[in-house]
Design a protein around this motif. Structure first.
Motif, PDB file in Angstrom:
ATOM      1  N   VAL B  11       0.999  -1.136  -0.202  1.00 44.65           N
ATOM      2  CA  VAL B  11      -0.033   0.089   0.057  1.00 44.65           C
ATOM      3  C   VAL B  11       0.843   1.129  -0.057  1.00 44.65           C
ATOM      4  N   THR B  13       1.298   5.405   0.590  1.00 37.56           N
ATOM      5  CA  THR B  13       0.466   6.206   1.406  1.00 37.56           C
ATOM      6  C   THR B  13       0.440   7.624   0.656  1.00 37.56           C
ATOM      7  N   PHE B  21       1.044  -5.556   3.487  1.00 35.02           N
ATOM      8  CA  PHE B  21       0.569  -6.473   4.175  1.00 35.02           C
ATOM      9  C   PHE B  21       0.840  -7.915   3.911  1.00 35.02           C
ATOM     10  N   ASP B 101      -8.720  -3.208   6.071  1.00 33.67           N
ATOM     11  CA  ASP B 101      -8.984  -2.584   5.013  1.00 33.67           C
ATOM     12  C   ASP B 101      -8.154  -2.736   3.785  1.00 33.67           C
ATOM     13  N   ALA B 102      -8.355  -3.173   2.556  1.00 33.60           N
ATOM     14  CA  ALA B 102      -7.575  -3.438   1.607  1.00 33.60           C
ATOM     15  C   ALA B 102      -6.699  -2.242   1.182  1.00 33.60           C
ATOM     16  N   ARG B 103      -7.337  -0.980   1.383  1.00 33.51           N
ATOM     17  CA  ARG B 103      -6.489  -0.018   1.012  1.00 33.51           C
ATOM     18  C   ARG B 103      -5.454   0.455   2.256  1.00 33.51           C
ATOM     19  N   GLY B 104      -5.665  -0.165   3.155  1.00 34.05           N
ATOM     20  CA  GLY B 104      -4.748   0.346   4.476  1.00 34.05           C
ATOM     21  C   GLY B 104      -5.426   1.191   5.453  1.00 34.05           C
ATOM     22  N   LEU B 105      -6.688   1.580   5.169  1.00 34.22           N
ATOM     23  CA  LEU B 105      -7.581   2.369   5.887  1.00 34.22           C
ATOM     24  C   LEU B 105      -7.956   1.567   7.093  1.00 34.22           C
ATOM     25  N   ARG B 106      -8.764   2.591   7.965  1.00 36.92           N
ATOM     26  CA  ARG B 106      -9.136   1.918   9.220  1.00 36.92           C
ATOM     27  C   ARG B 106     -10.513   1.424   8.803  1.00 36.92           C
TER      28      ARG B 106
END
Lengths: 334, 255
Positions: B11, B13, B21, B101-106
């Protein structure tokens, strides 16, 4: 380029540990909202850790510190950039009065599709029974519906419902959990591009249509209405709402918009979940009504009372879903 | 769907850095699920005793409470755990797994609920066959619930803060006097080998003496071959000290 990795780690370690501490504290309470000063500190520490990770990335043979920092940055990224529910903590009254009915209205097309399928299924079930009375066994695979309607009505009037007297509460629990399972399955089958939900709704409609026709042609319409309306006025719409959620999911899968699949599913998820919880809540009510009211027939409870109760429920539900939480100009169909 | 399984998902940022991940293997996930089923069974066994006490008041009410409570426990436990513990249930904690979350979000509440409600079809027809096949066919190991919620189940091995004391960096390191060997080592030694050497040093006390001698001999042999340093630089050094010197030059640039 880092000149001395050991020195670099020693210098930065206190900040990493502070960031770790803050992230850990946030993780303890999913609804916690940070004070401004703390949020600023979190952002600064996160940016610093990101910069440290970028510097460390040039150091190919240093997997330990990199792994540690990647983990820290991943957690920080989720907190800083993560989508937070703007309303903060969950407010049940607001959810019930506004979120659920607004979601229902926003996704009304999916509800209409579920209703239409059930209706078509009902016509099919009724027609099948007219053309082939022996189809009853297949269309109504429930023992208490297999016999003649007039015989069952006579039995009920003779007091069969008294059998339930000492286990009404348990019976209501069984109804709630079973119906909730069926409804959630209808939603989950939306992941089959809606085909599974479609078949389930058609089948439910066929069973309902066959039962209705069987009792109406036997001249037992008042019994049928008195039996089905009190709980069916809420139970059937709840199942349709479960299917509505399934079709919303299927709609996101099938597309029709230019957004990628993941983005479409992500946008649909809150509505699907809201509809599922709404349906489950309605089924709890329907379970109580079915166990404590629907199973009592004349002469214990006059049909007119039961029918009136069902009509009032249906009207209240229709008002709630169509009017509650209505705000002029703010409801937008997706 | 992509037939080629990924071992990690990176991911990137907005700050311009990326993190990875590690996708959890189906075996670890099955282990976590088995533990969670055990947890539900154990909790229910305890609750059932309490619920049975309600029979003293009313057997009917006890029946209602038992039916509804079991349904809530079996369906709600993982939802509640994953929401309260940031994507982890007890089974996932034990196996070091986490839902992200697949986008690295919460993770949002809707994601947690949706991925778990879809267990109704992932678990079909028996023992998560539908979900298992979907996860095997999906490059990121997502079952249907993960696809719908755009979530991943990842493996999080422990990441301790690096401890540079294992290098004993204050000691004289003869390798540092010969630049070409240092350059060759930094160029040719992979992160995986560097990590293995680091782990060997930090865990030296855990090995049997004979195993330790054998392990450091193997590592030193590999590094001697890569470094191609003059014999006088390594003369008199034990294999373990040589490995220590190599790890020191790999991890620390001294001026």
């Amino acid at each position: 380029m880092i000149v001395d990795l050991a020195k670099f780690v020693a210098q930065e370690k206190p900040r990493w540990e502070r960031l770790d501490q803050m992230l850990h504290a946030i993780a303890q309470d999913p609804w916690r909202q940070l004070p401004v000063a703390e949020a600023r500190e979190l952002e600064l520490l996160y940016q610093r850790a990101s910069a440290d990770l970028a510097r460390l990335a040039t150091y190919a043979a240093e997997p330990e510190a990199r792994g540690y920092l990647e983990n820290l940055v991943a957690r920080g990224h989720a907190e800083i950039h993560g989508a937070r529910d703007a309303s903060g903590r969950f407010r049940p009254v607001n959810w019930f009065a506004r979120t659920l009915p607004q979601t229902f209205r926003r996704r009304w097309r999916a509800f209409m599709l579920a209703s239409a399928l059930t209706f078509v299924g009902a016509i099919f079930g009724g027609a099948a029974l007219v053309f082939d009375p022996q189809a009853k066994e297949v269309l109504m695979p429930f023992s208490h519906l297999q016999g003649e309607p007039s015989e069952r009505v006579a039995e009920e009037r003779a007091g069969r419902s008294v059998e339930l007297d000492d286990r009404k509460a348990q019976f209501s629990g069984m109804l709630m959990t079973h119906n909730t399972r069926v409804t959630l399955t209808a939603m989950a089958l939306g992941m089959t591009w809606g085909i599974g939900t479609l078949i389930l709704m058609f089948y439910n409609g066929a069973v309902l249509g066959a039962v209705v026709l069987d009792y109406v042609t036997a001249g037992e319409t008042p019994f049928l209405l008195g039996w089905l309306l009190p709980h069916g006025a809420v139970e059937i719409p709840a199942m349709l709402i479960g299917a509505q959620a399934g079709f919303v999911l299927a709609g996101a899968l099938l597309g029709g918009e230019r957004r990628p699949l993941a983005a479409r599913l992500r946008a649909a998820a809150p509505d699907v979940v809201t509809l599922c919880f709404g349906a489950a809540l309605m089924l709890v009510w329907a379970g109580f009504v079915e166990a404590f009211l629907s199973q009592y027939h004349e002469p214990v409870l006059p049909y007119v009372v039961k029918i009136a109760f069902g009509v009032v429920e249906l009207a209240a539900l229709a008002w709630y879903l169509s009017r509650s939480g209505r705000e002029r100009g703010t409801e937008v169909n997706p | 769907m992509n037939g080629e399984r990924l071992h990690q998902v990176r991911v990137r940022t907005p700050e311009g850095v990326s993190f990875a991940f590690r996708i959890a293997s189906p075996v670890l996930r099955a282990g976590a699920t088995a533990i969670d089923i055990g947890v539900v069974f154990a909790v229910w066994s305890a609750l059932a005793v309490l619920v049975s006490l309600l029979k003293l008041v009313s057997a009917d009410i006890a029946g209602l409470v038992a039916t509804v409570l079991y349904f809530l426990l079996s369906q709600g436990y993982i939802i509640a755990a994953e929401w309260m513990w940031r994507g982890q249930s007890i089974g996932k904690r034990v196996m070091r797994l986490r839902v992200v979350d697949a986008r690295g979000l919460r993770l949002t509440f809707a994601q947690v609920v949706l991925r778990n409600l879809l267990r109704f079809i992932d678990a079909l027809p028996v023992m998560y066959l539908v979900g298992g096949v979907a996860a095997l066919l999906n490059a990121r190991g997502q079952r249907l619930g993960d696809l719908a919620a755009d979530t991943l189940v990842v493996w999080e091995p422990a990441e301790p803060v690096p401890d540079f004391a294992v290098l004993q960096g204050e000691k004289y390191n003869s390798l540092r006097t010969y630049g070409p060997a240092v350059a060759r080592l930094r160029h040719a030694v992979s992160p995986a080998i560097a990590r293995a050497a680091w782990n060997a040093l930090s865990r030296r006390e855990e090995f049997e003496p004979a195993a330790r001698v054998h392990l450091f001999a193997e590592l030193a042999g590999h590094f001697r071959h890569v470094a191609a340093a003059p014999a006088e630089l390594t003369e008199g050094l034990s294999d373990e000290q040589f490995v220590r010197n190599v790890v020191d030059v790999l991890h620390v640039s001294r001026v």
